[in-house]
Structure formats: C-alpha cells, structure tokens
Design a protein around this motif. Structure first.
Motif, PDB file in Angstrom:
ATOM      1  N   ILE A  73     -11.291   5.620 -12.493  1.00  0.00           N
ATOM      2  CA  ILE A  73     -12.649   5.927 -12.041  1.00  0.00           C
ATOM      3  C   ILE A  73     -13.024   7.393 -12.279  1.00  0.00           C
ATOM      4  CG2 ILE A  73     -12.770   4.040 -10.379  1.00  0.00           C
ATOM      5  CD1 ILE A  73     -12.179   5.951  -8.139  1.00  0.00           C
ATOM      6  N   ALA A  74     -12.004   8.238 -12.436  1.00  0.00           N
ATOM      7  CA  ALA A  74     -12.304   9.654 -12.709  1.00  0.00           C
ATOM      8  C   ALA A  74     -12.438   9.916 -14.207  1.00  0.00           C
ATOM      9  CB  ALA A  74     -11.208  10.532 -12.120  1.00  0.00           C
TER      10      ALA A  74
ATOM     11  N   VAL B 165      -3.339   2.414  -6.496  1.00  0.00           N
ATOM     12  CA  VAL B 165      -4.356   3.452  -6.207  1.00  0.00           C
ATOM     13  C   VAL B 165      -4.218   4.610  -7.194  1.00  0.00           C
ATOM     14  CG1 VAL B 165      -4.983   5.243  -4.534  1.00  0.00           C
ATOM     15  CG2 VAL B 165      -4.734   2.897  -3.784  1.00  0.00           C
TER      16      VAL B 165
ATOM     17  N   ASP C 212       0.805  -1.223   0.000  1.00  0.00           N
ATOM     18  CA  ASP C 212       0.000   0.000   0.000  1.00  0.00           C
ATOM     19  C   ASP C 212       0.840   1.276   0.000  1.00  0.00           C
ATOM     20  OD1 ASP C 212       1.003  -0.332   2.478  1.00  0.00           O
ATOM     21  OD2 ASP C 212      -0.840   0.055   3.577  1.00  0.00           O
TER      22      ASP C 212
ATOM     23  N   ASP D 151     -16.265   0.071 -10.817  1.00  0.00           N
ATOM     24  CA  ASP D 151     -16.153   1.535 -10.824  1.00  0.00           C
ATOM     25  C   ASP D 151     -16.229   2.158  -9.435  1.00  0.00           C
ATOM     26  OD1 ASP D 151     -16.229   4.102 -12.395  1.00  0.00           O
ATOM     27  OD2 ASP D 151     -18.059   4.306 -11.202  1.00  0.00           O
ATOM     28  N   ASN D 152     -16.999   1.551  -8.551  1.00  0.00           N
ATOM     29  CA  ASN D 152     -17.245   2.214  -7.264  1.00  0.00           C
ATOM     30  C   ASN D 152     -17.134   1.201  -6.131  1.00  0.00           C
ATOM     31  OD1 ASN D 152     -18.166   3.686  -5.115  1.00  0.00           O
ATOM     32  ND2 ASN D 152     -19.984   4.481  -6.144  1.00  0.00           N
ATOM     33  N   PHE D 153     -16.099   1.335  -5.347  1.00  0.00           N
ATOM     34  CA  PHE D 153     -15.923   0.411  -4.222  1.00  0.00           C
ATOM     35  C   PHE D 153     -16.802   0.793  -3.029  1.00  0.00           C
ATOM     36  CE2 PHE D 153     -11.290  -0.942  -5.418  1.00  0.00           C
ATOM     37  CZ  PHE D 153     -11.806  -1.795  -6.382  1.00  0.00           C
ATOM     38  N   LEU D 154     -17.269   2.037  -3.013  1.00  0.00           N
ATOM     39  CA  LEU D 154     -18.054   2.484  -1.861  1.00  0.00           C
ATOM     40  C   LEU D 154     -19.391   1.748  -1.776  1.00  0.00           C
ATOM     41  CD1 LEU D 154     -17.556   6.362  -2.086  1.00  0.00           C
ATOM     42  CD2 LEU D 154     -16.379   4.777  -0.571  1.00  0.00           C
TER      43      LEU D 154
ATOM     44  N   ARG E  71      -5.838   3.548 -10.269  1.00  0.00           N
ATOM     45  CA  ARG E  71      -7.295   3.413 -10.112  1.00  0.00           C
ATOM     46  C   ARG E  71      -8.000   4.769 -10.151  1.00  0.00           C
ATOM     47  NH1 ARG E  71     -11.740   0.646  -8.995  1.00  0.00           N
ATOM     48  NH2 ARG E  71     -13.221   1.606  -7.581  1.00  0.00           N
ATOM     49  N   VAL E  72      -7.404   5.743  -9.515  1.00  0.00           N
ATOM     50  CA  VAL E  72      -8.017   7.075  -9.513  1.00  0.00           C
ATOM     51  C   VAL E  72      -8.181   7.583 -10.940  1.00  0.00           C
ATOM     52  CG1 VAL E  72      -7.697   9.475  -8.808  1.00  0.00           C
ATOM     53  CG2 VAL E  72      -7.215   7.652  -7.209  1.00  0.00           C
TER      54      VAL E  72
ATOM     55  N   SER F  34     -20.476  -2.659  -0.581  1.00  0.00           N
ATOM     56  CA  SER F  34     -20.868  -3.306   0.672  1.00  0.00           C
ATOM     57  C   SER F  34     -21.910  -2.450   1.380  1.00  0.00           C
ATOM     58  CB  SER F  34     -19.646  -3.484   1.570  1.00  0.00           C
ATOM     59  OG  SER F  34     -19.077  -2.229   1.847  1.00  0.00           O
TER      60      SER F  34
ATOM     61  N   VAL G   8       1.976   8.437   5.780  1.00  0.00           N
ATOM     62  CA  VAL G   8       1.062   8.699   4.657  1.00  0.00           C
ATOM     63  C   VAL G   8       1.490   7.788   3.505  1.00  0.00           C
ATOM     64  CG1 VAL G   8       0.181  10.414   3.036  1.00  0.00           C
ATOM     65  CG2 VAL G   8       0.743  11.080   5.374  1.00  0.00           C
ATOM     66  N   LYS G   9       0.583   6.904   3.119  1.00  0.00           N
ATOM     67  CA  LYS G   9       0.948   5.901   2.116  1.00  0.00           C
ATOM     68  C   LYS G   9      -0.018   5.940   0.928  1.00  0.00           C
ATOM     69  CE  LYS G   9       2.789   2.715   5.557  1.00  0.00           C
ATOM     70  NZ  LYS G   9       2.672   1.403   6.171  1.00  0.00           N
ATOM     71  N   ILE G  10       0.553   5.890  -0.249  1.00  0.00           N
ATOM     72  CA  ILE G  10      -0.262   5.782  -1.468  1.00  0.00           C
ATOM     73  C   ILE G  10       0.414   4.748  -2.354  1.00  0.00           C
ATOM     74  CG2 ILE G  10      -1.272   6.975  -3.447  1.00  0.00           C
ATOM     75  CD1 ILE G  10      -1.018   9.582  -1.940  1.00  0.00           C
TER      76      ILE G  10
END
Lengths: 296, 648
Positions: free
Chosen positions: B415-416, B408, B393, B612-615, B411-412, B618, B402-404
């Motif tokens: 999805i954008a 990710v 990660d 597209d959307n992990f939010l 992915r940004v 679940s 602070v990790k990116i």
C-alpha cells in the motif's frame, strides 16, 4: 551522611510542596492536552467513521496503525510537527518554572510573608531568573557538543572491540555499554545544570557563565557525593516507575467502557504528578547538598 | 581415512535415487572438478558438460552465463543497474571477482577458445561480460548431444551480493561457466542483472571439490565420496540429479549439525545439515525447528520433499551478503546471536528460502522474465506457513504483547508503493529494486491470497498441488499457471489475472455514503386519502409507523474491478448481505426499515487483500468516540511521560 541527609531533606521538602507539584503537573497536562486534542481530531477524521476504530479499544493494532500511517502520511507529518513545536515550548516553560521552584525552595524559614503569597513569589522568581537560565541553556550546548564528541569517539573504539563488527556478542554488549555511557553523560550534564541554577539563585549571580564553570568544578571536586545523591534520586524514580507499571498492569477490568478509559487515565496522571514531586525533590536535595558544601 | 570411507559407504547405501529417477530429462550433465585456493580467494576448475539439443533446430552456437563477471568492474550491467559499486568491493583491487575461461573444446574435438565472444542480449552495454557465446564447427542436430571440456578460473569477490568470501568463509555460487537455456528454439541466456535471479536447465551434477583439510564443506546434493589427497587437502564429491544449479560453501569455522527428518504422510526422508557459525551456536534450535516446520509445510501442502539432503548455511556477520539466498538442496538464512525469541526474522527467511527449493528449485520458472512465479508463489506459501507455525497476527514479531504478522509486513510494502510497475515484467525492466521487490514478492503473494479467498481454500490447495505435480522439474510460464488455475477451478480467471498480474493499477472499494432519514408522512392532496385523523390518534400512529429510508452507497475508487460482498447492519440487529459485481463506479442500496442503519462494510470478511485502503471499507452512522478517546489518551500519557523525562 551528607548525601543521605540531603536526600531525606529533599524528599521531605518536595512532599511539603503540593501547590508546586500541582503547577508542574498542570504544565505537563496542558502540553499533553494540546497533543491529545490534535491527535483526537486526527483520529476522528481518519478512522472515526470506520468499523476499524473499535479495534483501538482492544489493544494497539499495528495493522490499523500502518493503514493510518500510509494513507494519512501528510497528516501524520503535521502531527509530528505539532509534537516538535510543543516540545520546544515545553522546554521554554520549564526554563521559566525553574526560577520559581528554586525561589520557593531557597526561601529562609523566617520569610513567612513570601511563603503565604506562594504563587506570587513563585512567578516573580520565575520571571527574575528566566533570562539567566535561558543563557545557561545556551552555554550548556558546550556540554552537549562534548557529549556528541564522546559518542563519536566511541565509534572507532567499537570497531576495534568488535573486530569491525564481526564479533556479534561484543557488538551487542558494546551497544548496551554505549547506552549506559550515554545515560550517564546525560545525567551528568543535567546534574551540572541543576547545581549551576542553584548557584545562580543562591548568589543571585548575573555571571551565568562563571557560575556554570564553577559548578562544573564543584561537581567534579565532589564527584562521588554529587553522583551518589543524584543516583539515589534516580533510583527513587525507577522504583516508582516499577510500582506504576505493576499497578497499571493489574488494573481490574471494568464493566463500563468509560471506566476502562478513565481509571487508567487517572493512574497515569498520578504518575505524572509524581514526576513533578520528583523534580522538586531533585532540586531540593541538591540545594541542601550545595548549601552544606558552602557551609564548610 | 577409514572413517571417511565408511561414511561414504553408508551414504551410498542409504541414498535412494528412486524418488527422483526419471523425473526429468537431463538436458545438461555437469562433471566439475574444482579446487579452492584460499590464498587467492579463487577456484580453479575443470568442467565436462554434456548438453542435449532438445529443440527441433540445428544449433550452431552455444551461450554461457559467466555470472561472476558482474563483479569484475564498475561497468558491468549489474553494477550500473545498482547505481554504484559497494565500498567493500571498491576498497581493494583484490576484492573484485571475475571468471575466465582458459580453454573450451569439444571433447576429443576442436578447441573453441578463440570463438568466445561476449554478448549482451538484454542491453547495449558492451562492457558487460556476463554472457558469452562460442561458435561450433558443426551444428548440433535436434536431439543431438555435445560434450565440452572447459578449464576455468573463478576469482571470488568479497561477498556483497550472494557469492564471494569473507575472511575464511567462502560462499561459491554462480561460479562456473553455465550453459543457457535453449527455450522455444532460441537461446534464453540473460545477462546478470541487479534485480533478476537465474534460469537454467535441469540436469545431473557431479562435482568434486578440493578444499584444505580442516575446512567444513557444504554443497548441493548428496556427498558420495571424500578422499584425503595427502597434500593437506581433501576432495569431496557431491552428486545430484534433477537440479538446475550447484552451489557450495566452505569454512574452517563452520559447526556442522546433521539430523534425519522423516514424515509419514506424505512420506519424506531427508537429512537436514546445518552449517552454523560458532557465534550463532545459540540459534541452532531456531534454525532446525523452522527448517522442520518448512519441510513439513511444503511437503504436506505441495508435495513430498524429494531430495536426500537439505543444507542450511548460516553466514557469519561479515558474510551476510550471502544470506537469504536459495540454491538447489542448499540455502542460506541468517541470524544474530542476540536475536530475541519473539522476533521471527530467521524463521521467516529460513522458511522462505527453503520454499524456493520448491518454487524455483523443483518448479523451475524463469526468474529473469517471470520472477513472480517463484518469489510471489513462495511469499504466498511463506505467509501461510508463518501463520500456521507462529500465529495469525504475530508471525513476524511477538514481544510483550506487541504483535506484527508477516502478512501485515507485506501489506505495508504494497500500500505504500508507487504503483509504477505490474507484477509481470522482465526483472531488469522494473523502475527500481524496490518496485521489483514489492511486485514480485508481496503483491504477487497478495494476489494469490486474494484468489484463494475468492475461490476457496480447498480449490486453491488443489491448484497449488496440481501446479507442483504437473510442473515439477519443468519450466512453467505465467500462462501455464493461469491455464492450470482455470482448469482446476473450472472458472474463467482471465479477468482476474489480466488485471492483477498485468496492471499496476489500484483496487480500492469504499463505503462512499451512509444515510438514514425518517420517511415523512405524505402531505398535500393525495389520491385515496380517507379523511383526517384525530390529532392524538395520528401521533400514536406516527410513532408506531415510523419508517427510515436507509441508504448505502458503495464506490469503486480504483481502476481495478473485483466482485464485492457488502454487509449492512441495522440498529435492530438485522444484517443484510449484498453482492455487487463491482463494475460500475458506484452502487446505491436503499432499505426502508422501521429502524436506522448502524453500519455498512464492503468486503466484511477481509477477503480482498489487495484492496488499497482498509480504512474506507466500512462506515458507521454514529461513530464511537470511546476507542478514539482511549487511543488519544494513551498517546497523551506517553507524550507527557516523555516531556517529564526530557524537561529537567
């Protein structure tokens, strides 16, 4: 000596003003709470039903943050707008409170009645000077314009020093030099405005612009001393920020999740309250210094 | 002189061409003599090109790429597609670049110079001069060969896009008349486009480069000779088989570091050559360690690195336009001298560009028409390599907690994006540069990561290894990749590639509804009733027999279809896993249980990375407020601290 004496008096006076510290903390807390409410509602709406919400308890997870940012960009824009409006309102409230703080700090020792009715005196003073301090903020735009002009002038200097950007290390150092210059100028402008407000209150002056010009002159006439006093206070702030940071990083882990949330919140509010104390110390110390100059 | 001769002899002795010999049929054989003229920012060249007609047709014209003409004026297709000319080119007439063929003739035969004609196979832009054809006096028969002698002059542009100069730094790429690819009986010789990269036949390059003494030179292939000419110049000869391009760089400022690299399994022996700008000397460790990681990763996962050298070029700050670009056995990355340790940008670019040595350099797909085959496969490899060496990660950024991750970051972008283009498309036909980049790099990489999660890591590893082994030094197409993936996995994957490769549509599954209701005891006149209970007995029985109707509805919000796993958890701790083919628009799952539902998750193992959307993947029945509270209070404090700072 004058500087150290003013510094000591300022610290002492600020410590003797718990009610004023409370007012300053409350002002900050209310604005923070407003943003908290909007943001909490936004989180509940955007991620509250998702299992991903659990990840927010661990640490700030950028992958979740980016998902929210992309999929709820309009709501995020709204949130930013709310933040912006709150900052504007906060500025106005701060301008208002200045009058109260200085009215209390300039009370003579014999004004026992006024000291007894502290809240009344505070808000009377705040109301009395609000218009003048607001005008002062507008005149201060001149200084902010100068600030931006100096920054613009630094661009060609930077190009010259860095060989049009080809000298990386020079570019790197120059960037930090610019940050230092920027902070120095910001502090200088704040200092000038502090003395302007003090002068307006002490003289009960209606000639705001004149007071503004006079204090610019005063600050530069006593440049070393005014600067030394200001940076002593800045240093005090930095020390407390470090203490806060160390304390916050070493908070024990709690078995209760509520405590995990509540204790850092409490520490954070203590820090904000300290900021209020520091503000009063700034005003008080500079007031003592100003009066010592007037006495000469 | 004697030192140089010794160096050359040692080089020749240690150079083992056996690892490459016979791996591909050399369609082209270039022997180029080039001289750098620093005062003109140009290269004067002579090229002897032998070309084999490997089609079954008689070929009466040859087509050539003249890439540098993209920088000739504002009317080139490249500049028009970019939407304007960069200021660095416009500011001075000397900054433009171009290539002129002074003479082209068949060796010991007729002069063809007068037959040169600029053509525009991709658009109607008559001003574009990046492709030219020459007409032959007599056709080249199938399996026949022709040798041409070409005199050319390449004026380099200021380095803005890939090649050019910045002060004394020269990056010389796409710099010589380069024959197109005769593919499936037709010329495949596209113009130089803003988005696209390149395509060429594998062959043999022997290039003699003359530069002023004191210049440090790096180039494709192995150095086999260095001769001082007695006029303050030195000529370096580089040789390489089985490559499809040749690039070089020269600067008096370069610091050169050479290091042998060996790997036991699989066996790899190569020389790492780092050419670094002096101001980046402190970043040397960063370049070399990431290059070692890259060689190890690609060798172990795809096949041993086959060339005797790999040259990594670090451009100076003003030459960053050349940074982050790949050529056979040579590539550029970039670094800043002040870059903090936890920022892995240089590592990412180094691994990515080295990786192109495999996906472009060795497996030579057509970057004009199917850019995903190199960029997408390589971004997939890059994400995996970055995870392995720099953390799951934290593979892009890791400072003070602070990790990116690199993943990710990709992915940004996906999805954008605005979903205007599919992954598979001619590079120059994308809506714009951004959609090109998002599709052929990030989305294609995520398509492969999703495929890996679907098929399993071992199967995917077999696919990639087989693809590399079967197509090295050849030109595969998307269809070749799909056929091979189906062959190795033993599955029909047309449904997968038809959707994800060819459609810009969205994949999005979500938990649409979650409900848990107590089942009411039957009331009214019911058959089989045994009579009335005592009141107290009934209450006890109700408490014991309480049942809940738990309902989960999974919905397909996007157009694309992918089989889904669903994890349902209950308050008693029980978990149920369901599978759904994902074809319908929604699917309801109902459970009668003595306890309530807690949560439901679609794709609980996060396998479908293209979702597209992990939010919305679940949903919990009773949302937990504490995490939200903590997050909101954190922001509140930051805002309070900001207000406290700015207010006075």
């Amino acid at each position: 000596m004058k500087v150290l004496k003013s510094y000591g008096s300022g610290i002492k006076e600020a410590t003797l003003q718990p009610k004023m510290i409370f007012i300053l903390w409350l002002r900050n807390f209310i604005f923070g709470l407003a943003l908290f409410y909007v943001f909490f509602r936004f989180l509940t709406w955007s991620i509250g039903n998702s299992v991903l919400a659990d990840s927010l308890l661990e640490r700030f997870d950028f992958s979740v943050f980016f998902e929210i940012l992309v999929h709820h960009d309009e709501a995020m824009n709204l949130l930013l707008m709310v933040g912006f409006v709150l900052i504007l309102l906060y500025f106005l409230v701060s301008v208002f409170l200045y009058g109260g703080i200085l009215s209390i700090l300039t009370l003579p020792p014999e004004a026992k009645e006024e000291r007894r009715r502290l809240a009344q005196t505070f808000f009377q003073g705040a109301g009395k000077f609000f218009g003048r301090f607001f005008r002062l903020s507008i005149y201060a735009l001149l200084l902010w314009v100068a600030f931006f002009l100096i920054n613009l002038l630094l661009n060609p200097l930077g190009k010259l020093l860095t060989g049009n950007g080809s000298n990386e290390w020079m570019g790197f150092y120059f960037f930090w030099i610019r940050v230092a210059i920027g902070l120095f100028l910001v502090f200088l402008i704040r200092m000038i405005l502090d003395y302007s407000r003090i002068e307006i209150v002490i003289l009960d002056s209606q000639a705001v612009f004149l007071s503004f010009l006079k204090t610019i002159k005063l600050v530069f006439q006593q440049f070393g001393k005014t600067l030394a006093l200001y940076y002593l206070l800045v240093l005090t702030g930095i020390i407390v920020i470090i203490v806060f940071w160390v304390a916050n990083s070493n908070l024990p882990s709690f078995s209760s999740t509520w405590m995990t949330v509540f204790i850092p919140f409490l520490v954070a509010q203590l820090f904000i309250a300290f900021q209020g104390w520091l503000k009063i110390a700034f005003q008080s110390a500079q007031l003592v210094f100003y009066l010592s100059l007037s006495a000469i | 002189m004697s030192k140089i001769l010794l160096l050359v002899m040692v080089s020749l002795l240690t150079f083992s061409p056996s690892s490459l010999a016979g791996l591909s049929e050399p369609i082209v054989n270039y022997h180029i003599k080039a001289k750098l003229i620093p005062e003109e920012k140009s290269v004067l060249g002579e090229e002897e090109l032998t070309w084999i007609n490997d089609s079954n047709k008689y070929i009466s014209e040859l087509q050539f790429h003249l890439y540098l003409n993209a920088f000739k004026n504002s009317r080139s297709t490249f500049m028009k597609e970019r939407g304007g000319v960069p200021r660095r080119l416009k500011s001075n007439r000397k900054n433009w670049g171009y290539i002129e063929i002074d003479k082209i003739q068949v060796k010991d035969g007729p002069d063809l110079t007068s037959t040169i004609e600029y053509i525009q196979p991709d658009d109607d832009n008559k001003d574009d001069q990046t492709v030219a054809r020459v007409t032959l006096p007599k056709p080249v028969p199938p399996r026949g060969k022709i040798t041409l002698h070409i005199d050319f002059y390449s004026k380099l542009s200021r380095v803005v896009f890939r090649s050019g100069y910045h002060k004394d730094f020269y990056f010389v790429a796409q710099w010589f008349p380069k024959i197109g690819v005769l593919w499936k009986g037709e010329w495949n010789c596209h113009q130089y486009h803003s988005n696209s990269e390149f395509f060429a036949n594998f062959g043999v390059y022997r290039v003699e480069i003359t530069v002023p003494e004191g210049f440090v030179l790096g180039a494709t292939g192995k150095r086999i000779d260095a001769t001082r000419n007695g006029d303050d110049t030195i000529t370096y000869t580089h040789f390489q088989e089985n490559v499809h391009d040749f690039a070089w760089t020269a600067s008096p400022d370069f610091l050169e570091f050479r290091q042998e690299y060996s790997l036991e399994n699989p066996p790899v022996n190569t020389e790492m050559i780092l050419l670094i700008h002096p101001s980046h000397r402190n970043q040397r460790w960063r370049y070399l360690s990431s290059l070692k990681n890259a060689i190890e990763f690609y060798s172990q996962n795809y096949g041993p690195y086959p060339y005797p050298t790999i040259t990594l070029v670090d451009p100076p700050l003003g030459g960053l336009g050349a940074g982050g670009m790949e050529y056979p056995t040579l590539f550029t990355s970039f670094a800043f001298s002040w870059m903090p340790k936890g920022v892995y940008m240089t590592e990412m670019v180094t691994i990515h560009e080295f990786g192109h040595g495999y996906w472009y350099g060795i497996v030579g797909s057509n970057e004009f028409e199917e850019a995903w085959l190199d960029e997408g496969i390589n971004s997939y490899s890059e994400i995996k390599a970055m995870k392995k060496y720099y953390g799951e990660d934290s593979s892009m950024f890791n400072i003070h907690g602070v990790k990116i991750s690199d993943q990710v970051f990709h992915r940004v972008r996906i999805i954008a994006s605005s979903r205007l283009d599919p992954i598979l498309k001619n590079s120059w036909e994308y809506y714009n540069g951004a959609t090109y980049g998002i599709n052929v790099y990030s989305k294609a990489a995520f398509m492969l990561l999703t495929l890996e999660n679907y098929l399993g890591e071992d199967v995917m590893s077999d696919i990639m290894k087989t693809f590399y082994e079967r197509w090295k030094f050849k030109h595969p197409t998307s269809q070749d990749f799909i056929a091979l993936a189906e062959e190795v996995s033993g599955q029909d994957l047309s449904w997968f590639f038809d959707q994800f490769l060819k459609s810009p549509d969205k994949l999005d599954y979500a938990i649409g509804r979650l409900r848990s209701r107590e089942v009411e005891r039957p009331e009214g006149i019911l058959e089989g009733e045994q009579g009335l209970f005592e009141e107290t007995e009934r209450e006890e029985a109700q408490e014991q027999d309480k049942m809940y109707r738990n309902e989960v509805v999974v919905v397909r919000k996007g157009e694309l279809i992918f089989p889904q796993d669903i994890l349902v958890t209950f308050e008693g701790g029980e978990e149920i896993r369901e599978q759904w083919d994902g074809k319908e628009r929604w699917k309801r799952f109902v459970y009668l249980k003595p306890y309530r539902l807690r949560s439901a998750q679609v794709d609980p193992d996060n396998k479908v990375l293209l979702d597209d959307n992990f939010l919305n993947n679940s949903r919990v029945l009773k949302p937990k407020k504490i995490p939200l509270l903590k997050c909101a209070l954190d922001l509140m404090f930051k805002f309070q601290a900001f207000l406290a700072f700015v207010s006075f």
